[in-house]
Design an enzyme around this catalytic site. Structure first.
Site, short mmCIF file in Angstrom:
data_model
loop_
_atom_site.label_atom_id
_atom_site.label_comp_id
_atom_site.label_asym_id
_atom_site.label_seq_id
_atom_site.Cartn_x
_atom_site.Cartn_y
_atom_site.Cartn_z
N ASP A 21 -5.39 6.18 -0.87
CA ASP A 21 -6.06 6.42 -2.16
C ASP A 21 -6.26 7.92 -2.38
O ASP A 21 -6.12 8.44 -3.49
CB ASP A 21 -7.44 5.75 -2.19
CG ASP A 21 -7.36 4.25 -2.40
OD1 ASP A 21 -6.26 3.74 -2.66
OD2 ASP A 21 -8.42 3.59 -2.30
N ASP B 17 -2.72 -5.16 -2.72
CA ASP B 17 -2.63 -5.15 -1.26
C ASP B 17 -3.82 -5.85 -0.60
O ASP B 17 -3.64 -6.70 0.29
CB ASP B 17 -2.45 -3.72 -0.71
CG ASP B 17 -3.53 -2.75 -1.16
OD1 ASP B 17 -4.48 -3.16 -1.85
OD2 ASP B 17 -3.43 -1.54 -0.83
N ASP C 46 -3.00 -1.12 -5.59
CA ASP C 46 -4.22 -0.94 -4.82
C ASP C 46 -5.13 -2.17 -4.90
O ASP C 46 -5.99 -2.38 -4.05
CB ASP C 46 -4.97 0.31 -5.30
CG ASP C 46 -6.06 0.72 -4.34
OD1 ASP C 46 -6.05 0.23 -3.19
OD2 ASP C 46 -6.93 1.50 -4.73
N THR D 218 0.84 -1.21 0.00
CA THR D 218 0.00 0.00 0.00
C THR D 218 0.87 1.26 0.00
O THR D 218 0.65 2.19 -0.78
CB THR D 218 -0.92 0.01 1.24
OG1 THR D 218 -1.61 -1.23 1.33
CG2 THR D 218 -1.94 1.13 1.17
C1 LIG Z 1 -0.58 2.21 -26.16
C2 LIG Z 1 -0.45 2.85 -24.91
C3 LIG Z 1 -1.40 3.79 -24.46
C4 LIG Z 1 -0.98 4.45 -23.29
C5 LIG Z 1 -1.99 4.86 -22.46
C6 LIG Z 1 -2.61 3.83 -21.62
C7 LIG Z 1 -2.09 3.79 -20.30
C8 LIG Z 1 -2.92 3.01 -19.36
C9 LIG Z 1 -3.63 3.85 -18.55
C10 LIG Z 1 -4.26 3.66 -17.50
C11 LIG Z 1 -4.51 2.54 -16.74
C12 LIG Z 1 -5.04 2.97 -15.48
C13 LIG Z 1 -5.50 1.91 -14.68
C14 LIG Z 1 -6.03 2.40 -13.41
C15 LIG Z 1 -6.58 1.29 -12.65
C16 LIG Z 1 -6.99 1.73 -11.34
C17 LIG Z 1 -7.38 0.59 -10.60
C18 LIG Z 1 -7.60 0.97 -9.24
O1 LIG Z 1 -6.75 1.44 -8.54
O2 LIG Z 1 -8.80 0.75 -8.83
C19 LIG Z 1 -9.05 1.09 -7.51
C20 LIG Z 1 -10.09 0.25 -6.95
C21 LIG Z 1 -9.61 -0.18 -5.61
O3 LIG Z 1 -10.72 -0.26 -4.77
P1 LIG Z 1 -10.68 0.24 -3.25
O4 LIG Z 1 -11.71 -0.55 -2.53
O5 LIG Z 1 -9.31 0.27 -2.72
O6 LIG Z 1 -11.10 1.70 -3.40
C22 LIG Z 1 -12.17 2.31 -2.73
C23 LIG Z 1 -12.91 3.08 -3.78
O7 LIG Z 1 -11.95 3.68 -4.61
C24 LIG Z 1 -13.83 4.12 -3.22
O8 LIG Z 1 -14.03 4.99 -4.30
P2 LIG Z 1 -14.96 6.25 -4.39
O9 LIG Z 1 -15.84 6.25 -3.19
O10 LIG Z 1 -14.02 7.40 -4.40
O11 LIG Z 1 -15.69 6.16 -5.67
C25 LIG Z 1 -13.31 4.87 -2.02
O12 LIG Z 1 -14.36 5.48 -1.44
C26 LIG Z 1 -12.67 3.98 -1.01
O13 LIG Z 1 -12.12 4.77 -0.01
C27 LIG Z 1 -11.60 3.16 -1.66
O14 LIG Z 1 -10.96 2.39 -0.71
O15 LIG Z 1 -10.31 -0.91 -7.74
C28 LIG Z 1 -11.48 -1.06 -8.32
O16 LIG Z 1 -12.32 -0.26 -8.16
C29 LIG Z 1 -11.62 -2.29 -9.12
C30 LIG Z 1 -11.66 -2.03 -10.57
C31 LIG Z 1 -10.30 -1.99 -11.20
C32 LIG Z 1 -10.42 -1.68 -12.62
C33 LIG Z 1 -9.11 -1.57 -13.31
C34 LIG Z 1 -9.35 -1.28 -14.74
C35 LIG Z 1 -8.11 -1.11 -15.50
C36 LIG Z 1 -8.44 -0.80 -16.89
C37 LIG Z 1 -7.62 -0.67 -17.85
C38 LIG Z 1 -6.22 -0.90 -17.68
C39 LIG Z 1 -5.54 -0.73 -18.97
C40 LIG Z 1 -4.13 -0.97 -18.80
C41 LIG Z 1 -3.42 -0.71 -20.07
C42 LIG Z 1 -1.97 -0.62 -19.86
C43 LIG Z 1 -1.29 -0.18 -21.09
C44 LIG Z 1 0.07 0.24 -20.82
C45 LIG Z 1 0.74 0.81 -21.97
N1 LIG Z 2 -2.68 -2.79 3.60
C1 LIG Z 2 -3.93 -3.28 3.44
C2 LIG Z 2 -4.71 -2.98 2.33
C3 LIG Z 2 -5.97 -3.51 2.21
N2 LIG Z 2 -6.44 -4.33 3.18
C4 LIG Z 2 -7.78 -4.90 3.07
O1 LIG Z 2 -8.20 -4.96 1.71
C5 LIG Z 2 -9.36 -4.17 1.50
C6 LIG Z 2 -9.25 -3.41 0.21
O2 LIG Z 2 -9.19 -4.32 -0.82
P1 LIG Z 2 -8.70 -3.87 -2.28
O3 LIG Z 2 -8.82 -5.10 -3.11
O4 LIG Z 2 -9.63 -2.80 -2.71
O5 LIG Z 2 -7.31 -3.41 -2.12
C7 LIG Z 2 -9.43 -3.26 2.70
O6 LIG Z 2 -10.78 -2.94 3.00
C8 LIG Z 2 -8.83 -4.10 3.81
O7 LIG Z 2 -9.78 -4.98 4.30
C9 LIG Z 2 -5.66 -4.64 4.27
O8 LIG Z 2 -6.09 -5.39 5.19
N3 LIG Z 2 -4.40 -4.11 4.39
MG LIG Z 3 -6.24 -1.67 -2.08
MG LIG Z 4 -7.74 1.50 -2.45
#
Ligand SMILES: CCCCCCCC/C=C\CCCCCCCC(=O)OC[C@H](COP(=O)(O)O[C@@H]1[C@H](O)[C@H](OP(=O)(O)O)[C@@H](O)[C@H](O)[C@H]1O)OC(=O)CCCCCCC/C=C\CCCCCCCC
Ligand SMILES: Nc1ccn([C@@H]2O[C@H](COP(=O)(O)O)[C@@H](O)[C@H]2O)c(=O)n1
Ligand SMILES: [Mg+2]
Ligand SMILES: [Mg+2]
Length: 276
Positions: A110, A88, A85, A51
Protein backbone atom coordinates in the site's frame (compact mmCIF):
# COMPACT_ATOMS: atom_id res chain seq x y z
CA UNK A 1 0.65 -11.06 25.12
CA UNK A 2 -2.41 -11.24 23.00
CA UNK A 3 -4.19 -8.09 24.06
CA UNK A 4 -3.08 -4.50 23.63
CA UNK A 5 -1.65 -3.17 26.87
CA UNK A 6 -4.01 -0.25 27.05
CA UNK A 7 -7.10 -2.41 26.83
CA UNK A 8 -6.16 -4.97 29.43
CA UNK A 9 -8.50 -5.25 32.34
CA UNK A 10 -11.33 -3.40 30.66
CA UNK A 11 -13.64 -3.76 27.74
CA UNK A 12 -12.08 -3.55 24.31
CA UNK A 13 -11.81 0.07 23.18
CA UNK A 14 -14.10 0.84 20.25
CA UNK A 15 -12.49 2.44 17.23
CA UNK A 16 -13.35 6.12 17.34
CA UNK A 17 -13.24 8.59 14.50
CA UNK A 18 -13.74 5.88 11.94
CA UNK A 19 -13.35 7.33 8.47
CA UNK A 20 -16.47 7.34 6.35
CA UNK A 21 -15.35 5.12 3.48
CA UNK A 22 -14.04 2.34 5.65
CA UNK A 23 -17.26 2.50 7.62
CA UNK A 24 -19.79 2.55 4.78
CA UNK A 25 -18.12 1.68 1.47
CA UNK A 26 -16.08 -1.36 2.46
CA UNK A 27 -19.13 -3.54 3.14
CA UNK A 28 -20.64 -2.57 -0.22
CA UNK A 29 -17.47 -3.31 -2.16
CA UNK A 30 -16.97 -6.55 -0.27
CA UNK A 31 -20.37 -7.75 -1.52
CA UNK A 32 -19.66 -6.61 -5.07
CA UNK A 33 -16.15 -8.07 -5.26
CA UNK A 34 -16.77 -11.38 -3.50
CA UNK A 35 -17.86 -13.26 -6.67
CA UNK A 36 -14.79 -11.99 -8.52
CA UNK A 37 -12.55 -13.03 -5.63
CA UNK A 38 -14.19 -16.49 -5.68
CA UNK A 39 -13.58 -16.69 -9.45
CA UNK A 40 -9.86 -15.96 -8.98
CA UNK A 41 -9.64 -18.59 -6.26
CA UNK A 42 -11.21 -21.18 -8.59
CA UNK A 43 -8.61 -20.27 -11.22
CA UNK A 44 -5.85 -21.02 -8.73
CA UNK A 45 -4.73 -17.41 -8.24
CA UNK A 46 -3.26 -16.66 -4.80
CA UNK A 47 -4.00 -13.53 -2.71
CA UNK A 48 -0.30 -12.63 -2.76
CA UNK A 49 -0.33 -12.63 -6.58
CA UNK A 50 -3.30 -10.25 -6.55
CA UNK A 51 -1.52 -7.99 -4.05
CA UNK A 52 1.66 -7.90 -6.15
CA UNK A 53 -0.02 -7.46 -9.55
CA UNK A 54 -2.41 -4.85 -8.18
CA UNK A 55 0.45 -2.80 -6.82
CA UNK A 56 2.43 -3.15 -10.04
CA UNK A 57 -0.58 -1.90 -12.01
CA UNK A 58 -1.10 1.12 -9.74
CA UNK A 59 2.60 2.01 -9.85
CA UNK A 60 2.71 1.70 -13.65
CA UNK A 61 -0.48 3.73 -14.12
CA UNK A 62 0.75 6.49 -11.82
CA UNK A 63 4.33 6.76 -13.07
CA UNK A 64 3.66 6.30 -16.79
CA UNK A 65 0.69 8.67 -17.13
CA UNK A 66 0.68 11.25 -14.33
CA UNK A 67 4.15 12.79 -14.97
CA UNK A 68 3.00 13.47 -18.55
CA UNK A 69 -0.22 15.11 -17.41
CA UNK A 70 -2.36 12.26 -18.77
CA UNK A 71 -4.62 12.25 -15.74
CA UNK A 72 -7.67 10.63 -17.31
CA UNK A 73 -5.91 7.50 -18.56
CA UNK A 74 -3.69 7.32 -15.49
CA UNK A 75 -6.75 7.34 -13.26
CA UNK A 76 -8.52 4.70 -15.35
CA UNK A 77 -5.52 2.35 -15.14
CA UNK A 78 -5.05 2.96 -11.40
CA UNK A 79 -8.76 2.46 -10.70
CA UNK A 80 -8.67 -0.89 -12.52
CA UNK A 81 -5.85 -2.09 -10.27
CA UNK A 82 -6.44 -0.34 -6.95
CA UNK A 83 -9.47 -2.46 -6.08
CA UNK A 84 -7.11 -5.44 -5.92
CA UNK A 85 -6.45 -4.14 -2.40
CA UNK A 86 -9.97 -5.14 -1.45
CA UNK A 87 -9.91 -8.38 -3.49
CA UNK A 88 -6.73 -9.86 -1.98
CA UNK A 89 -8.00 -9.77 1.60
CA UNK A 90 -11.41 -11.00 0.45
CA UNK A 91 -9.73 -14.00 -1.23
CA UNK A 92 -7.60 -14.74 1.82
CA UNK A 93 -10.68 -14.73 4.05
CA UNK A 94 -12.70 -16.93 1.69
CA UNK A 95 -9.81 -19.39 1.59
CA UNK A 96 -9.39 -19.25 5.36
CA UNK A 97 -5.78 -18.29 4.70
CA UNK A 98 -5.48 -14.80 6.17
CA UNK A 99 -1.93 -14.60 7.40
CA UNK A 100 0.44 -12.27 9.15
CA UNK A 101 2.64 -12.39 6.06
CA UNK A 102 -0.34 -11.36 3.93
CA UNK A 103 -1.14 -8.46 6.27
CA UNK A 104 2.49 -7.33 6.14
CA UNK A 105 2.68 -7.61 2.34
CA UNK A 106 -0.66 -5.82 1.87
CA UNK A 107 0.25 -2.86 4.09
CA UNK A 108 3.81 -2.57 2.81
CA UNK A 109 2.74 -2.54 -0.83
CA UNK A 110 0.00 0.00 0.00
CA UNK A 111 2.83 2.36 0.89
CA UNK A 112 4.53 1.67 -2.45
CA UNK A 113 1.32 2.34 -4.40
CA UNK A 114 0.61 5.56 -2.50
CA UNK A 115 4.16 6.78 -3.12
CA UNK A 116 3.76 6.24 -6.85
CA UNK A 117 0.43 8.09 -7.00
CA UNK A 118 1.53 11.22 -5.13
CA UNK A 119 5.03 10.95 -6.64
CA UNK A 120 3.39 10.97 -10.08
CA UNK A 121 1.59 14.23 -9.24
CA UNK A 122 4.83 15.73 -7.90
CA UNK A 123 6.70 14.80 -11.07
CA UNK A 124 4.03 16.47 -13.21
CA UNK A 125 4.18 19.72 -11.26
CA UNK A 126 8.00 19.62 -11.17
CA UNK A 127 8.05 19.25 -14.96
CA UNK A 128 5.51 20.38 -17.53
CA UNK A 129 2.91 21.23 -14.87
CA UNK A 130 5.41 23.88 -13.78
CA UNK A 131 4.16 24.70 -10.30
CA UNK A 132 6.62 24.48 -7.44
CA UNK A 133 3.99 24.99 -4.76
CA UNK A 134 1.79 22.16 -6.03
CA UNK A 135 4.88 19.99 -6.40
CA UNK A 136 5.59 20.65 -2.71
CA UNK A 137 1.95 19.97 -1.76
CA UNK A 138 2.08 16.64 -3.64
CA UNK A 139 5.27 15.66 -1.81
CA UNK A 140 3.64 16.72 1.45
CA UNK A 141 0.64 14.46 0.68
CA UNK A 142 3.01 11.59 -0.04
CA UNK A 143 5.03 12.03 3.14
CA UNK A 144 2.13 12.82 5.47
CA UNK A 145 0.18 9.81 4.22
CA UNK A 146 3.12 7.55 5.06
CA UNK A 147 3.48 9.12 8.50
CA UNK A 148 -0.27 8.76 9.17
CA UNK A 149 -0.01 5.05 8.37
CA UNK A 150 3.15 4.71 10.44
CA UNK A 151 1.51 6.16 13.57
CA UNK A 152 -1.02 3.34 13.61
CA UNK A 153 1.46 0.61 12.70
CA UNK A 154 3.98 1.74 15.34
CA UNK A 155 1.37 2.31 18.01
CA UNK A 156 -0.01 -1.17 17.45
CA UNK A 157 3.48 -2.68 17.42
CA UNK A 158 4.06 -1.40 20.97
CA UNK A 159 0.83 -3.00 22.11
CA UNK A 160 -1.60 -0.08 21.97
CA UNK A 161 -5.05 -0.32 20.42
CA UNK A 162 -4.72 3.04 18.56
CA UNK A 163 -8.51 3.27 18.70
CA UNK A 164 -8.88 6.00 16.14
CA UNK A 165 -8.62 6.00 12.39
CA UNK A 166 -9.13 9.71 11.92
CA UNK A 167 -10.63 12.02 9.36
CA UNK A 168 -8.69 11.08 6.24
CA UNK A 169 -7.31 7.57 6.11
CA UNK A 170 -5.99 5.81 3.05
CA UNK A 171 -9.27 5.18 1.25
CA UNK A 172 -10.18 8.89 1.57
CA UNK A 173 -6.74 10.00 0.39
CA UNK A 174 -7.09 7.83 -2.69
CA UNK A 175 -10.70 8.58 -3.54
CA UNK A 176 -10.33 12.38 -3.14
CA UNK A 177 -7.16 12.57 -5.21
CA UNK A 178 -8.11 10.02 -7.88
CA UNK A 179 -11.62 11.34 -8.51
CA UNK A 180 -10.12 14.82 -8.89
CA UNK A 181 -7.33 13.56 -11.15
CA UNK A 182 -9.79 11.62 -13.31
CA UNK A 183 -12.02 14.65 -13.72
CA UNK A 184 -9.04 16.96 -14.29
CA UNK A 185 -8.13 14.65 -17.15
CA UNK A 186 -11.23 15.84 -19.03
CA UNK A 187 -9.36 19.09 -19.74
CA UNK A 188 -7.55 17.14 -22.47
CA UNK A 189 -10.94 16.38 -24.06
CA UNK A 190 -11.88 20.05 -24.15
CA UNK A 191 -13.57 20.69 -20.78
CA UNK A 192 -12.14 24.09 -19.80
CA UNK A 193 -10.85 24.91 -16.32
CA UNK A 194 -11.53 21.49 -14.84
CA UNK A 195 -7.84 20.86 -14.11
CA UNK A 196 -8.28 23.09 -11.04
CA UNK A 197 -9.92 20.14 -9.25
CA UNK A 198 -6.59 18.41 -8.78
CA UNK A 199 -4.90 21.23 -6.82
CA UNK A 200 -8.05 21.58 -4.71
CA UNK A 201 -7.99 17.84 -3.94
CA UNK A 202 -4.29 17.88 -3.07
CA UNK A 203 -4.79 20.75 -0.63
CA UNK A 204 -7.74 18.89 0.96
CA UNK A 205 -5.66 15.71 1.34
CA UNK A 206 -2.74 17.69 2.77
CA UNK A 207 -4.84 19.50 5.39
CA UNK A 208 -6.88 16.36 6.14
CA UNK A 209 -3.70 14.36 6.67
CA UNK A 210 -2.45 16.87 9.22
CA UNK A 211 -5.76 16.66 11.11
CA UNK A 212 -5.61 12.86 10.98
CA UNK A 213 -2.03 12.84 12.18
CA UNK A 214 -2.95 15.01 15.15
CA UNK A 215 -5.94 12.76 15.96
CA UNK A 216 -3.73 9.66 15.94
CA UNK A 217 -0.83 11.19 17.88
CA UNK A 218 -3.18 12.48 20.57
CA UNK A 219 -4.76 9.03 20.83
CA UNK A 220 -1.41 7.24 21.07
CA UNK A 221 -0.24 9.75 23.67
CA UNK A 222 -3.33 9.10 25.80
CA UNK A 223 -3.27 5.33 25.34
CA UNK A 224 0.44 5.05 26.15
CA UNK A 225 -0.01 7.13 29.31
CA UNK A 226 -2.90 4.87 30.36
CA UNK A 227 -0.92 1.73 29.55
CA UNK A 228 2.16 2.92 31.44
CA UNK A 229 0.01 3.88 34.42
CA UNK A 230 -1.73 0.50 34.36
CA UNK A 231 1.53 -1.44 34.27
CA UNK A 232 3.54 0.90 36.52
CA UNK A 233 6.08 1.57 33.79
CA UNK A 234 7.81 4.80 32.94
CA UNK A 235 8.08 5.19 29.21
CA UNK A 236 10.97 7.66 29.35
CA UNK A 237 13.25 6.17 31.97
CA UNK A 238 16.91 6.09 30.88
CA UNK A 239 17.73 2.88 29.08
CA UNK A 240 14.20 1.74 29.66
CA UNK A 241 11.56 0.75 27.18
CA UNK A 242 11.49 4.06 25.45
CA UNK A 243 10.13 2.83 22.20
CA UNK A 244 9.11 -0.76 22.46
CA UNK A 245 12.41 -1.93 20.97
CA UNK A 246 13.16 -3.88 24.13
CA UNK A 247 10.67 -6.60 23.60
CA UNK A 248 9.32 -7.35 27.02
CA UNK A 249 5.98 -9.09 27.29
CA UNK A 250 4.14 -5.76 27.37
CA UNK A 251 5.70 -4.45 24.21
CA UNK A 252 5.80 -7.56 22.13
CA UNK A 253 3.90 -7.51 18.86
CA UNK A 254 0.34 -8.55 19.34
CA UNK A 255 -0.93 -11.99 18.82
CA UNK A 256 -4.35 -11.05 17.54
CA UNK A 257 -5.68 -14.53 17.30
CA UNK A 258 -8.29 -13.75 19.95
CA UNK A 259 -9.37 -10.57 18.27
CA UNK A 260 -10.85 -11.86 15.07
CA UNK A 261 -11.77 -15.44 14.49
CA UNK A 262 -11.92 -14.87 10.73
CA UNK A 263 -8.60 -13.17 10.34
CA UNK A 264 -5.86 -13.91 12.80
CA UNK A 265 -3.56 -11.33 11.24
CA UNK A 266 -5.84 -8.35 11.83
CA UNK A 267 -4.81 -5.81 14.41
CA UNK A 268 -7.25 -5.00 17.18
CA UNK A 269 -8.43 -1.85 15.48
CA UNK A 270 -8.89 -3.60 12.18
CA UNK A 271 -10.91 -6.23 14.00
CA UNK A 272 -13.27 -3.65 15.38
CA UNK A 273 -13.63 -2.21 11.89
CA UNK A 274 -14.37 -5.59 10.47
CA UNK A 275 -17.05 -6.35 13.01
CA UNK A 276 -18.85 -3.04 12.94
C1 LIG B 1 -16.89 9.99 -15.45
C2 LIG B 1 -15.60 9.61 -15.04
C3 LIG B 1 -14.90 10.33 -14.04
C4 LIG B 1 -13.56 9.91 -13.94
C5 LIG B 1 -13.01 10.05 -12.69
C6 LIG B 1 -13.38 9.03 -11.69
C7 LIG B 1 -12.42 7.99 -11.56
C8 LIG B 1 -12.60 7.17 -10.35
C9 LIG B 1 -11.68 7.51 -9.40
C10 LIG B 1 -11.31 6.94 -8.36
C11 LIG B 1 -11.71 5.78 -7.73
C12 LIG B 1 -10.73 5.50 -6.71
C13 LIG B 1 -11.11 4.43 -5.88
C14 LIG B 1 -10.09 4.17 -4.86
C15 LIG B 1 -10.54 3.12 -3.96
C16 LIG B 1 -9.50 2.76 -3.03
C17 LIG B 1 -9.96 1.64 -2.29
C18 LIG B 1 -8.87 1.14 -1.50
O1 LIG B 1 -7.85 0.73 -1.97
O2 LIG B 1 -9.10 1.17 -0.24
C19 LIG B 1 -8.08 0.68 0.57
C20 LIG B 1 -8.61 0.13 1.79
C21 LIG B 1 -7.92 -1.19 2.00
O3 LIG B 1 -7.75 -1.36 3.36
P1 LIG B 1 -6.41 -1.97 3.98
O4 LIG B 1 -6.79 -2.59 5.28
O5 LIG B 1 -5.66 -2.77 3.01
O6 LIG B 1 -5.57 -0.71 4.21
C22 LIG B 1 -5.00 -0.32 5.43
C23 LIG B 1 -5.34 1.13 5.57
O7 LIG B 1 -5.18 1.73 4.31
C24 LIG B 1 -4.49 1.85 6.58
O8 LIG B 1 -4.61 3.19 6.22
P2 LIG B 1 -4.04 4.46 6.93
O9 LIG B 1 -3.51 4.04 8.26
O10 LIG B 1 -2.95 4.93 6.02
O11 LIG B 1 -5.12 5.45 7.02
C25 LIG B 1 -3.04 1.44 6.61
O12 LIG B 1 -2.52 1.88 7.77
C26 LIG B 1 -2.85 -0.03 6.55
O13 LIG B 1 -1.49 -0.31 6.47
C27 LIG B 1 -3.55 -0.59 5.35
O14 LIG B 1 -3.32 -1.95 5.26
O15 LIG B 1 -10.01 -0.12 1.70
C28 LIG B 1 -10.80 0.56 2.49
O16 LIG B 1 -10.36 1.31 3.26
C29 LIG B 1 -12.24 0.25 2.33
C30 LIG B 1 -13.00 1.34 1.69
C31 LIG B 1 -13.00 1.27 0.19
C32 LIG B 1 -13.72 2.41 -0.36
C33 LIG B 1 -13.72 2.44 -1.84
C34 LIG B 1 -14.49 3.62 -2.29
C35 LIG B 1 -14.51 3.77 -3.75
C36 LIG B 1 -15.28 4.96 -4.10
C37 LIG B 1 -15.57 5.35 -5.27
C38 LIG B 1 -15.24 4.58 -6.42
C39 LIG B 1 -15.76 5.26 -7.62
C40 LIG B 1 -15.42 4.48 -8.79
C41 LIG B 1 -15.86 5.19 -10.01
C42 LIG B 1 -15.26 4.60 -11.21
C43 LIG B 1 -15.54 5.43 -12.39
C44 LIG B 1 -14.69 5.06 -13.51
C45 LIG B 1 -14.84 5.94 -14.66
N1 LIG C 1 -1.95 -11.20 0.12
C1 LIG C 1 -2.75 -11.01 1.19
C2 LIG C 1 -3.47 -9.82 1.37
C3 LIG C 1 -4.26 -9.67 2.47
N2 LIG C 1 -4.37 -10.67 3.38
C4 LIG C 1 -5.22 -10.52 4.55
O1 LIG C 1 -6.25 -9.57 4.32
C5 LIG C 1 -6.14 -8.47 5.21
C6 LIG C 1 -6.39 -7.18 4.48
O2 LIG C 1 -7.69 -7.19 4.02
P1 LIG C 1 -8.17 -6.15 2.90
O3 LIG C 1 -9.61 -6.45 2.70
O4 LIG C 1 -7.94 -4.80 3.47
O5 LIG C 1 -7.35 -6.42 1.71
C7 LIG C 1 -4.73 -8.55 5.76
O6 LIG C 1 -4.69 -8.03 7.07
C8 LIG C 1 -4.46 -10.04 5.77
O7 LIG C 1 -5.03 -10.62 6.89
C9 LIG C 1 -3.67 -11.84 3.18
O8 LIG C 1 -3.73 -12.78 4.02
N3 LIG C 1 -2.86 -12.00 2.09
MG1 LIG D 1 -5.78 -5.63 0.67
MG1 LIG E 1 -4.17 -2.65 1.66
Amino acid sequence: MGQPVASRGRAATPTLGKAMLNKYARAFFTRVLTPFAAFLIRRGVSPDTVTLLGTAGVVAGALVFFPRGEFFWGTIVITLFVFSDLVDGNMARQMGRSSRWGAFLDSTLDRVADSAIFGGFALWYAGSGDDNILCAVSIFCLASGQVVSYTKARGESIGLPVAVNGLVERAERLVISLVAAGLAGFETFGVPGIHVLLPIALWIVAVGSVVTLIQRVVTVRRESAEADAATGQEGDRPGGQDNGREQGPESAPQDNSQDNSQDSSKTSSQSSEATS
